[in-house]
Design a protein around this motif. Sequence first.
Motif, PDB file in Angstrom:
ATOM      1  N   GLN A  30       0.856  -1.178   0.000  1.00  0.00           N
ATOM      2  CA  GLN A  30       0.000   0.000   0.000  1.00  0.00           C
ATOM      3  C   GLN A  30       0.897   1.235   0.000  1.00  0.00           C
ATOM      4  O   GLN A  30       1.837   1.317   0.804  1.00  0.00           O
ATOM      5  CB  GLN A  30      -0.915   0.022   1.230  1.00  0.00           C
ATOM      6  N   PRO A  31       0.660   2.205  -0.903  1.00  0.00           N
ATOM      7  CA  PRO A  31       1.522   3.393  -0.980  1.00  0.00           C
ATOM      8  C   PRO A  31       1.615   4.112   0.363  1.00  0.00           C
ATOM      9  O   PRO A  31       0.663   4.156   1.146  1.00  0.00           O
ATOM     10  CB  PRO A  31       0.818   4.260  -2.030  1.00  0.00           C
ATOM     11  N   ALA A  32       2.792   4.707   0.623  1.00  0.00           N
ATOM     12  CA  ALA A  32       2.995   5.425   1.878  1.00  0.00           C
ATOM     13  C   ALA A  32       4.162   6.398   1.725  1.00  0.00           C
ATOM     14  O   ALA A  32       5.011   6.245   0.853  1.00  0.00           O
ATOM     15  CB  ALA A  32       3.280   4.450   3.016  1.00  0.00           C
ATOM     16  N   THR A  33       4.181   7.402   2.582  1.00  0.00           N
ATOM     17  CA  THR A  33       5.319   8.305   2.661  1.00  0.00           C
ATOM     18  C   THR A  33       6.332   7.700   3.636  1.00  0.00           C
ATOM     19  O   THR A  33       6.025   6.754   4.368  1.00  0.00           O
ATOM     20  CB  THR A  33       4.895   9.691   3.167  1.00  0.00           C
ATOM     21  N   ALA A  34       7.528   8.262   3.652  1.00  0.00           N
ATOM     22  CA  ALA A  34       8.551   7.776   4.577  1.00  0.00           C
ATOM     23  C   ALA A  34       8.084   7.936   6.021  1.00  0.00           C
ATOM     24  O   ALA A  34       8.348   7.081   6.879  1.00  0.00           O
ATOM     25  CB  ALA A  34       9.855   8.520   4.349  1.00  0.00           C
ATOM     26  N   THR A  35       7.376   9.023   6.312  1.00  0.00           N
ATOM     27  CA  THR A  35       6.869   9.271   7.666  1.00  0.00           C
ATOM     28  C   THR A  35       5.847   8.208   8.064  1.00  0.00           C
ATOM     29  O   THR A  35       5.883   7.669   9.174  1.00  0.00           O
ATOM     30  CB  THR A  35       6.225  10.672   7.753  1.00  0.00           C
ATOM     31  N   GLN A  36       4.918   7.929   7.162  1.00  0.00           N
ATOM     32  CA  GLN A  36       3.903   6.905   7.441  1.00  0.00           C
ATOM     33  C   GLN A  36       4.547   5.533   7.620  1.00  0.00           C
ATOM     34  O   GLN A  36       4.181   4.764   8.504  1.00  0.00           O
ATOM     35  CB  GLN A  36       2.887   6.874   6.297  1.00  0.00           C
ATOM     36  N   LEU A  37       5.513   5.250   6.759  1.00  0.00           N
ATOM     37  CA  LEU A  37       6.187   3.956   6.823  1.00  0.00           C
ATOM     38  C   LEU A  37       6.984   3.809   8.112  1.00  0.00           C
ATOM     39  O   LEU A  37       6.996   2.731   8.726  1.00  0.00           O
ATOM     40  CB  LEU A  37       7.109   3.797   5.609  1.00  0.00           C
ATOM     41  N   ALA A  38       7.625   4.887   8.543  1.00  0.00           N
ATOM     42  CA  ALA A  38       8.406   4.850   9.782  1.00  0.00           C
ATOM     43  C   ALA A  38       7.518   4.484  10.967  1.00  0.00           C
ATOM     44  O   ALA A  38       7.929   3.741  11.868  1.00  0.00           O
ATOM     45  CB  ALA A  38       9.071   6.205  10.007  1.00  0.00           C
ATOM     46  N   ALA A  39       6.290   4.989  10.964  1.00  0.00           N
ATOM     47  CA  ALA A  39       5.353   4.675  12.044  1.00  0.00           C
ATOM     48  C   ALA A  39       4.935   3.205  11.985  1.00  0.00           C
ATOM     49  O   ALA A  39       4.771   2.550  13.012  1.00  0.00           O
ATOM     50  CB  ALA A  39       4.126   5.583  11.949  1.00  0.00           C
ATOM     51  N   ARG A  40       4.765   2.693  10.773  1.00  0.00           N
ATOM     52  CA  ARG A  40       4.342   1.297  10.611  1.00  0.00           C
ATOM     53  C   ARG A  40       5.405   0.316  11.092  1.00  0.00           C
ATOM     54  O   ARG A  40       5.095  -0.708  11.721  1.00  0.00           O
ATOM     55  CB  ARG A  40       4.040   1.006   9.137  1.00  0.00           C
ATOM     56  N   VAL A  41       6.665   0.612  10.767  1.00  0.00           N
ATOM     57  CA  VAL A  41       7.736  -0.333  11.096  1.00  0.00           C
ATOM     58  C   VAL A  41       8.459   0.039  12.386  1.00  0.00           C
ATOM     59  O   VAL A  41       9.419  -0.636  12.773  1.00  0.00           O
ATOM     60  CB  VAL A  41       8.749  -0.444   9.936  1.00  0.00           C
ATOM     61  N   ASP A  42       7.986   1.121  13.035  1.00  0.00           N
ATOM     62  CA  ASP A  42       8.557   1.564  14.312  1.00  0.00           C
ATOM     63  C   ASP A  42      10.068   1.789  14.186  1.00  0.00           C
ATOM     64  O   ASP A  42      10.873   1.187  14.901  1.00  0.00           O
ATOM     65  CB  ASP A  42       8.268   0.525  15.399  1.00  0.00           C
ATOM     66  N   MET A  43      10.428   2.677  13.255  1.00  0.00           N
ATOM     67  CA  MET A  43      11.820   2.997  12.994  1.00  0.00           C
ATOM     68  C   MET A  43      11.964   4.500  12.751  1.00  0.00           C
ATOM     69  O   MET A  43      11.022   5.135  12.287  1.00  0.00           O
ATOM     70  CB  MET A  43      12.299   2.253  11.750  1.00  0.00           C
ATOM     71  N   PRO A  44      13.117   5.071  13.031  1.00  0.00           N
ATOM     72  CA  PRO A  44      13.312   6.498  12.738  1.00  0.00           C
ATOM     73  C   PRO A  44      13.152   6.760  11.241  1.00  0.00           C
ATOM     74  O   PRO A  44      13.546   5.939  10.408  1.00  0.00           O
ATOM     75  CB  PRO A  44      14.757   6.760  13.186  1.00  0.00           C
ATOM     76  N   ARG A  45      12.577   7.901  10.918  1.00  0.00           N
ATOM     77  CA  ARG A  45      12.327   8.246   9.516  1.00  0.00           C
ATOM     78  C   ARG A  45      13.617   8.276   8.704  1.00  0.00           C
ATOM     79  O   ARG A  45      13.642   7.869   7.543  1.00  0.00           O
ATOM     80  CB  ARG A  45      11.641   9.613   9.452  1.00  0.00           C
ATOM     81  N   GLN A  46      14.699   8.755   9.305  1.00  0.00           N
ATOM     82  CA  GLN A  46      15.982   8.843   8.602  1.00  0.00           C
ATOM     83  C   GLN A  46      16.471   7.455   8.185  1.00  0.00           C
ATOM     84  O   GLN A  46      16.979   7.264   7.078  1.00  0.00           O
ATOM     85  CB  GLN A  46      17.023   9.512   9.503  1.00  0.00           C
ATOM     86  N   LYS A  47      16.301   6.483   9.080  1.00  0.00           N
ATOM     87  CA  LYS A  47      16.726   5.119   8.773  1.00  0.00           C
ATOM     88  C   LYS A  47      15.845   4.517   7.687  1.00  0.00           C
ATOM     89  O   LYS A  47      16.328   3.813   6.783  1.00  0.00           O
ATOM     90  CB  LYS A  47      16.667   4.261  10.038  1.00  0.00           C
ATOM     91  N   VAL A  48      14.536   4.791   7.743  1.00  0.00           N
ATOM     92  CA  VAL A  48      13.615   4.301   6.723  1.00  0.00           C
ATOM     93  C   VAL A  48      13.981   4.882   5.363  1.00  0.00           C
ATOM     94  O   VAL A  48      13.996   4.193   4.349  1.00  0.00           O
ATOM     95  CB  VAL A  48      12.157   4.657   7.091  1.00  0.00           C
ATOM     96  N   ASN A  49      14.304   6.179   5.343  1.00  0.00           N
ATOM     97  CA  ASN A  49      14.689   6.832   4.097  1.00  0.00           C
ATOM     98  C   ASN A  49      15.929   6.188   3.480  1.00  0.00           C
ATOM     99  O   ASN A  49      16.023   6.037   2.263  1.00  0.00           O
ATOM    100  CB  ASN A  49      14.958   8.321   4.335  1.00  0.00           C
ATOM    101  N   TYR A  50      16.869   5.814   4.322  1.00  0.00           N
ATOM    102  CA  TYR A  50      18.103   5.162   3.856  1.00  0.00           C
ATOM    103  C   TYR A  50      17.772   3.860   3.114  1.00  0.00           C
ATOM    104  O   TYR A  50      18.273   3.599   2.013  1.00  0.00           O
ATOM    105  CB  TYR A  50      19.019   4.888   5.050  1.00  0.00           C
TER     106      TYR A  50
END
Length: 218
Positions: A30-50
Motif C-alpha cells: 500500500q503506498p505510503a510516505t517515509a513518515t507513514q512507513l516509519a510509524a508502521r515499522v517503528d523505525m526512525p524516519r531517517q533510517k527508513v529513508n536510507y
Amino acid sequence: MLDIEVIEDPSAAEASLDPIRTRILQELTQPATATQLAARVDMPRQKVNYHLKALEQHGLVELVEERRKGNVTERVVRATAASYLISPSALASVAPDPRRFADRFSAFWLLSLASRTVQEMGKLISGAAAAKKKLASFAIDGEITFRSAAERAAFAEELGVAVTRLVDKYHDGGAAAVAGGARKHRLVVVLHPALKTPLTEQTTHAPAEKDQSNDWQP
C-alpha cells in the motif's frame, strides 16, 4: 504493481534479502510516505529513508506521487510488486542447468526445470509488461494419492504417453509455421511427493502415515 516480480540482478537480490528491507517491501504493498512507513515499522524516519533509497535504486520501490506540504515535498512510494521471487540467474555461474541431468526420474532434474521456468517466466512477464500485452500461459496444480509405487509408475507411464500423443498432434515445426510467426511454447510436467502435513495440523485421530521418504521414484 505486479503480482509477482522476479529479481534477476544479484545486487537487487542482495538488497531484498535484508530483513528490514523485506519488511518495508511487505508494508509498501500500500503506498505510503517515509513518515507513514516509519510509524508502521517503528523505525526512525531517517533510517527508513536510507533503506527506501536503496530499494528504489534497485527498482524494487517506485514513486507514486509527490505531495506538497508547506515548504516540504513528500514522496509517496510503493513496492513494485506484491511478492518477489529471486531468479536463479542472480547466481548465474552456479545456477542449475537442465542439460546436465536429463533424467525424468531425477529430483535434481526436476529442480533444474523449475529453475529454468522461474528464469524464463521472469523474462517473459517483464517483456509482456513493457509491451503492455497479456502473456499466454497455462498451469495445472493438484494432488493425487497412489495406493502403491506400482500404480504411481503406471500413472507416470500413461501420462508420458498421453502428453507425447498431444505433442505429436499439435506440434508444427515446419518451415511454413516458423515463417508464419508460429510461437514455440515450453511444456513441463512434474510429479513429486507432496510435503507431509505438520504434526501440529494433524487431528489426533488421523491414522499414522507410512514413511515413504526413501520411496519417491516411480
